[in-house]
Design a protein around this motif. Structure first.
Motif, short mmCIF file in Angstrom:
data_model
loop_
_atom_site.label_atom_id
_atom_site.label_comp_id
_atom_site.label_asym_id
_atom_site.label_seq_id
_atom_site.Cartn_x
_atom_site.Cartn_y
_atom_site.Cartn_z
N VAL A 185 124.33 73.50 38.02
CA VAL A 185 125.18 72.30 38.39
C VAL A 185 126.03 71.30 37.04
N THR A 186 126.79 70.26 37.47
CA THR A 186 127.72 69.96 37.05
C THR A 186 126.61 68.83 36.06
N PRO A 187 126.78 68.78 34.84
CA PRO A 187 125.85 67.76 33.96
C PRO A 187 126.93 66.31 33.85
N ALA A 188 125.85 65.34 32.97
CA ALA A 188 126.36 64.84 33.10
C ALA A 188 127.57 64.32 31.94
N GLU A 189 128.68 63.95 31.66
CA GLU A 189 128.80 63.87 30.45
C GLU A 189 128.20 63.11 29.07
N THR A 190 128.27 64.29 27.78
CA THR A 190 127.18 63.56 26.61
C THR A 190 127.86 62.18 25.80
N PRO A 191 126.45 61.39 26.02
CA PRO A 191 126.70 60.43 25.60
C PRO A 191 127.57 60.20 24.07
N ALA A 192 128.75 59.20 24.05
CA ALA A 192 129.90 59.13 22.49
C ALA A 192 128.36 59.10 21.55
N LYS A 193 129.01 60.02 20.63
CA LYS A 193 128.02 60.30 19.57
C LYS A 193 128.95 60.91 18.42
N VAL A 194 128.97 60.06 16.99
CA VAL A 194 129.16 60.23 15.13
C VAL A 194 127.60 60.68 14.44
N ILE A 195 128.06 62.00 14.33
CA ILE A 195 126.99 62.61 13.29
C ILE A 195 127.37 63.34 12.08
N VAL A 196 127.24 62.61 11.81
CA VAL A 196 126.97 62.50 9.72
C VAL A 196 126.16 62.80 8.74
N ASN A 197 126.33 63.83 8.59
CA ASN A 197 125.60 64.29 7.60
C ASN A 197 125.87 63.69 5.93
N SER A 198 124.88 63.29 5.60
CA SER A 198 125.18 62.61 3.95
C SER A 198 124.86 63.42 2.85
N ARG A 199 124.54 64.89 3.10
CA ARG A 199 124.58 65.60 2.41
C ARG A 199 125.63 66.63 1.91
N THR A 200 126.20 66.53 2.77
CA THR A 200 127.52 68.12 2.82
C THR A 200 128.86 67.06 3.33
N GLY A 201 128.77 65.54 3.59
CA GLY A 201 130.00 65.01 3.97
C GLY A 201 130.28 65.99 4.74
N THR A 202 129.83 66.09 5.99
CA THR A 202 130.15 66.36 7.49
C THR A 202 129.97 65.55 8.61
N ARG A 229 119.70 73.34 48.49
CA ARG A 229 119.77 74.31 49.07
C ARG A 229 118.23 74.34 49.57
N PHE A 230 117.59 73.78 49.12
CA PHE A 230 116.01 74.01 49.85
C PHE A 230 115.64 72.65 49.22
N PRO A 231 115.57 71.56 51.21
CA PRO A 231 115.87 70.71 51.36
C PRO A 231 114.47 70.17 51.07
N GLN A 232 114.25 68.72 50.60
CA GLN A 232 112.63 67.97 50.54
C GLN A 232 111.86 68.97 49.17
N THR A 233 113.11 69.24 48.18
CA THR A 233 111.94 70.43 47.49
C THR A 233 112.18 69.72 45.84
N ALA A 234 112.89 69.05 45.88
CA ALA A 234 112.88 68.56 44.37
C ALA A 234 112.69 66.65 44.18
N SER A 235 112.19 65.74 43.50
CA SER A 235 111.77 64.91 43.48
C SER A 235 112.29 64.60 42.05
N VAL A 236 112.97 62.76 41.92
CA VAL A 236 112.82 62.49 39.79
C VAL A 236 111.66 61.64 39.14
N THR A 238 122.13 63.48 35.20
CA THR A 238 121.80 65.44 35.59
C THR A 238 120.32 65.47 35.91
N ALA A 239 119.65 64.47 35.84
CA ALA A 239 118.41 64.83 36.23
C ALA A 239 119.09 64.45 38.12
N ALA A 240 119.31 63.27 38.45
CA ALA A 240 119.68 63.26 39.95
C ALA A 240 120.57 64.40 40.17
N ARG A 241 121.49 64.79 39.39
CA ARG A 241 122.44 65.81 40.15
C ARG A 241 121.74 67.53 39.74
#
Length: 350
Positions: free
Chosen positions: A230-247, A194-201, A183-186
């Motif tokens: 800007v089209t951001p990079a696809e998010t990393p594959a992730k599974v979120i488990v809430n241990s208190r609510t079971g979500t 749009r503005f040449p030689q303006t941004a660098s990572v 995403t930073a590179a994009r």
């Protein structure tokens, strides 16, 4: 040219370094309460002595004034970026003692400090309290919402501005909300188109922007950069488990390698029906209890779901719905898939 599909604006992906809000805190006294204050707490008494002293009123030494109509409070506020002296900001007032309610109270002028210990605002005004607390003579009480926290709209006046340095530094840095090299590179490429030689990572979060001198020209260029798509990079594959609510939340990047899942339940039921033996009248026998247990085991039909290579989130959800799994079973299945090396995702338990 029409914006790219699923593109986000630069302003939605990150923010300029230094252009942010700052937290302010303070200590003060709320007066005018209808008997719901802190009474004779030491820090309330000391604060009231200080307030009275500033107004030219000296309380007799050794005398503790009755303060049922006063409460010691903590004051918090957010100082927006570029806030200038004389502007007004909202403040939140919360009790720190045993006060029952702040309804009907007024905050006496109190300074608000920043993290550097400097005074940045002065707060004062009448509180708006959304909660309600009532106590009867027999000790019963009723509380609606939270009566010990109030708010004062435009309750503080800014006394000092925070220098951001956006118009003076040679390089202005822009930070992503979430670290991602792609995403930073994009974003860099979109800005340089749009503005040449303006941004660098600089790293996975920060871009260095070389902007023209002068606040007016620099602000105009910053505004234009924020609106670039800007089209951001696809998010990393992730599974979120809430241990208190079971979500369980699974994002769209989750993929599965070939796997088969078998899910079933074994139900064991034990019924205790003891038999009571009663002796005859006038006999020397004793009442006896004979145990009588009945055990039944029932195994529900197990279903097997087969996943082909590269199965997507929709395939996983459809299969698990057909198996009729509960949230706890779903967590167990996902953990087993990850241990088997079939689930290509990071599992996070919150």
């Amino acid at each position: 040219m029409a914006p790219l599909a699923h593109a986000d604006r630069v302003r939605d992906l990150g923010a300029y370094q230094g252009v942010r809000t700052n937290q302010l805190t303070g200590y003060g006294i709320v007066v005018g309460l209808p008997g719901t204050g802190d009474d004779n707490l030491d820090y309330v008494t000391q604060a009231m002595r200080g307030v009275s002293g500033r107004l030219g009123l000296q309380l007799p030494p050794g005398v503790s004034p009755g303060l049922k109509n006063a409460a010691a409070v903590m004051i918090t506020a957010d100082l927006p970026a570029f806030a200038k002296p004389g502007q007004r900001i909202d403040v939140t007032v919360s009790t720190i003692g045993k006060a029952k309610s702040l309804r009907g109270g007024a905050l006496i002028m109190a300074p608000l400090y920043g993290a550097d210990g400097q005074i940045y605002a002065m707060a004062q005004g009448n509180l708006a309290v959304g909660g309600l607390g009532i106590t009867a003579k027999d000790g019963s009480s009723l509380t609606v919402n939270v009566p010990t926290v109030g708010r004062i709209a435009d309750g503080a006046s800014v006394e000092r501005a925070v220098q951001t340095g956006f118009d003076s530094g040679e390089v202005l840095r822009w930070n992503l909300f979430q670290a991602d090299f792609m995403t930073a590179a994009r974003v860099r490429d979109a800005i340089n188109t749009r503005f040449p030689q303006t941004a660098s990572v600089e790293d996975g979060v920060t871009l260095a922007l070389r902007l023209p001198d002068g606040a007016d020209r620099r602000a105009s260029m910053m505004a234009a950069i924020e609106m670039i798509d800007v089209t951001p990079a696809e998010t990393p594959a992730k599974v979120i488990v809430n241990s208190r609510t079971g979500t369980v939340v699974i994002n769209s990047a989750v993929r599965l390698s070939p796997a088969a899942i078998s899910h079933g339940k074994l139900v064991v039921k034990i019924d205790e029906k003891p038999t009571v033996s009663q002796p005859g009248p006038f006999s020397r026998g004793q009442t006896a209890i004979t145990p009588n247990s009945q055990i039944n085991a029932e195994e529900q039909a197990a279903h097997v779901a087969l996943f082909k290579p590269g199965a997507s989130l929709s395939s996983l959800v459809d299969a698990l719905n057909k198996l009729g799994v509960s949230p706890s079973d779903l967590v167990a299945i996902l953990e087993a898939l990850k241990e088997a090396g079939s689930l290509k995702a990071e599992m996070e338990v919150i």
